[in-house]
Design a protein around this motif. Structure first.
Motif, PDB file in Angstrom:
ATOM      1  N   SER A  41       0.764  -1.394   0.033  1.00 35.34           N
ATOM      2  CA  SER A  41      -0.060   0.193   0.035  1.00 35.34           C
ATOM      3  C   SER A  41       0.792   1.055  -0.094  1.00 35.34           C
ATOM      4  O   SER A  41       1.428   1.013   0.411  1.00 35.34           O
ATOM      5  CB  SER A  41      -1.119   0.122   1.427  1.00 35.34           C
ATOM      6  OG  SER A  41      -1.629   1.071   1.369  1.00 35.34           O
ATOM      7  N   ILE A 179     -11.631   4.600 -10.293  1.00 34.69           N
ATOM      8  CA  ILE A 179      -9.984   4.133  -9.412  1.00 34.69           C
ATOM      9  C   ILE A 179      -9.576   2.656 -10.205  1.00 34.69           C
ATOM     10  O   ILE A 179     -10.568   1.915 -10.740  1.00 34.69           O
ATOM     11  CB  ILE A 179     -11.133   4.197  -8.001  1.00 34.69           C
ATOM     12  CG1 ILE A 179     -12.519   3.145  -8.043  1.00 34.69           C
ATOM     13  CG2 ILE A 179     -11.045   5.752  -7.954  1.00 34.69           C
ATOM     14  CD1 ILE A 179     -13.390   3.854  -6.422  1.00 34.69           C
ATOM     15  N   HIS A 182      -8.510  -2.435  -6.579  1.00 35.91           N
ATOM     16  CA  HIS A 182      -7.930  -2.246  -5.495  1.00 35.91           C
ATOM     17  C   HIS A 182      -8.427  -1.095  -4.000  1.00 35.91           C
ATOM     18  O   HIS A 182      -8.665  -1.445  -3.160  1.00 35.91           O
ATOM     19  CB  HIS A 182      -6.321  -2.742  -5.221  1.00 35.91           C
ATOM     20  CG  HIS A 182      -5.434  -2.164  -4.053  1.00 35.91           C
ATOM     21  ND1 HIS A 182      -5.245  -3.293  -3.083  1.00 35.91           N
ATOM     22  CD2 HIS A 182      -5.125  -1.274  -2.801  1.00 35.91           C
ATOM     23  CE1 HIS A 182      -5.098  -3.157  -2.526  1.00 35.91           C
ATOM     24  NE2 HIS A 182      -4.624  -2.295  -2.446  1.00 35.91           N
ATOM     25  N   THR A 183      -8.228  -0.086  -5.163  1.00 30.38           N
ATOM     26  CA  THR A 183      -8.698   0.805  -4.172  1.00 30.38           C
ATOM     27  C   THR A 183     -10.581   0.849  -4.175  1.00 30.38           C
ATOM     28  O   THR A 183     -10.991   1.202  -2.820  1.00 30.38           O
ATOM     29  CB  THR A 183      -8.615   2.353  -4.944  1.00 30.38           C
ATOM     30  OG1 THR A 183      -7.522   2.236  -4.653  1.00 30.38           O
ATOM     31  CG2 THR A 183      -9.759   3.524  -4.468  1.00 30.38           C
ATOM     32  N   HIS A 187     -12.823   0.394   0.068  1.00 27.69           N
ATOM     33  CA  HIS A 187     -13.398   0.932   0.382  1.00 27.69           C
ATOM     34  C   HIS A 187     -14.780   0.155   0.877  1.00 27.69           C
ATOM     35  O   HIS A 187     -15.543   0.526   1.454  1.00 27.69           O
ATOM     36  CB  HIS A 187     -13.791   2.068  -0.868  1.00 27.69           C
ATOM     37  CG  HIS A 187     -13.155   3.634  -1.451  1.00 27.69           C
ATOM     38  ND1 HIS A 187     -12.647   3.861   0.159  1.00 27.69           N
ATOM     39  CD2 HIS A 187     -12.988   3.773  -2.193  1.00 27.69           C
ATOM     40  CE1 HIS A 187     -12.229   4.815  -0.985  1.00 27.69           C
ATOM     41  NE2 HIS A 187     -12.133   4.619  -2.133  1.00 27.69           N
TER      42      HIS A 187
END
Length: 215
Positions: A41, A179, A182-183, A187
Motif C-alpha cells: 500500500s 478508481i 484495489h481501491t 472502500h
C-alpha cells in the motif's frame, strides 16, 4: 544564454504521509506475511515488533500475545487479531477486533480507521475474512445492532455504498468511479467495518435501515 525554461528546477511532489504500522504477532511467519501485504500500500509503512518502532507507531496490529508482551504503547491505537469471542474485554486503546486470520485488505482498512480514531466495537465474523468479501449467510445471532452509533461514511464511501446497493461488483464500482479495483475493494472493506456488516448484502440491509441508501 540559458533559457528560463532550462533554469527551472523540477520540484519533487510532496510525499504522502505513510502511517507507521507496528505488527506484534506471536506467529513470526504470519507477521512477515502481513507486513509484506501492507507494504504494497502507498500509505502504510509496516514494521515488525523488535524493530525499534515501538512508541513511534501510528497504529499497531497485535494478537493477545503481542498485547501481553507490552511492546505496544498504551497510547497507540490497536487492531486486535483475536481467536477469542468478540465479547471479550479488551484494553481501551484496542479500537478494532478482527478474526485472527482476517484478510490483509480488511486489516489494512481497520488499521487506517483505528489510526484515525474510529472504534469498531465488534469483530466481524469469519465470512468476511477472506479475499473478496463473499455474500455468505450470516447467523442471526451475529447480526450487529443497527442502533449502535456508527462512524460517518466519507463522500467516496457513500458513492461506493450507492453502487453496492445497485448490485455492482468491484470491477464495475472501479470503472464507474474511475478508481482501481484495489481501491474499490478497500472502500468496500471500510464500509463493512464502519457499518459492522458481515458482507455486502448485510451492509446494504443495514444502510437501508439506517436511511443511508434508498433503493
Amino acid at each position: 544564454m540559458v533559457s528560463s525554461a532550462a533554469q527551472t528546477i523540477a520540484r519533487p511532489e510532496p510525499a504522502t504521509h505513510r502511517l507507521t504500522v507496528l505488527i506484534a504477532l506471536a506467529d513470526a511467519g504470519r507477521a512477515e506475511q502481513l507486513a509484506d501485504a501492507l507494504a504494497a500500500s502507498d500509505d502504510l509503512a509496516p514494521a515488525l515488533a523488535g524493530s525499534g518502532v515501538g512508541q513511534m507507531a501510528d497504529v499497531a496490529i497485535a494478537d493477545e500475545a503481542g498485547l501481553e508482551s507490552r511492546v505496544v504503547s498504551s497510547a497507540t491505537p490497536i487492531v486486535l487479531l483475536s481467536r477469542r469471542a468478540a465479547s471479550q474485554r479488551v484494553a481501551d486503546n484496542v479500537l478494532a477486533v478482527l478474526p485472527a486470520f482476517a484478510d490483509g485488505l480488511l486489516i489494512a482498512a481497520a488499521a487506517r480507521l483505528a489510526a484515525s480514531g474510529y472504534r469498531v466495537g465488534k469483530a466481524p465474523p469469519l465470512e468476511i475474512a477472506h479475499g473478496d468479501f463473499h455474500d455468505d449467510e450470516l447467523a442471526r445471532e451475529e447480526t450487529p445492532d443497527d442502533n449502535q452509533a456508527r462512524p460517518a461514511l466519507s463522500p467516496r464511501e457513500a458513492e461506493v455504498l450507492a453502487l453496492l446497493a445497485e448490485g455492482a461488483p468491484n470491477k464495475v464500482i472501479a470503472r464507474r468511479l474511475n478508481i482501481s479495483v484495489h481501491t474499490a475493494k478497500f472502500h468496500v472493506a471500510a464500509i463493512l467495518i464502519k457499518l459492522g456488516a458481515a458482507n455486502r448484502t448485510d451492509a446494504i440491509a443495514i444502510a437501508m435501515r439506517q436511511g443511508l441508501v434508498l433503493v
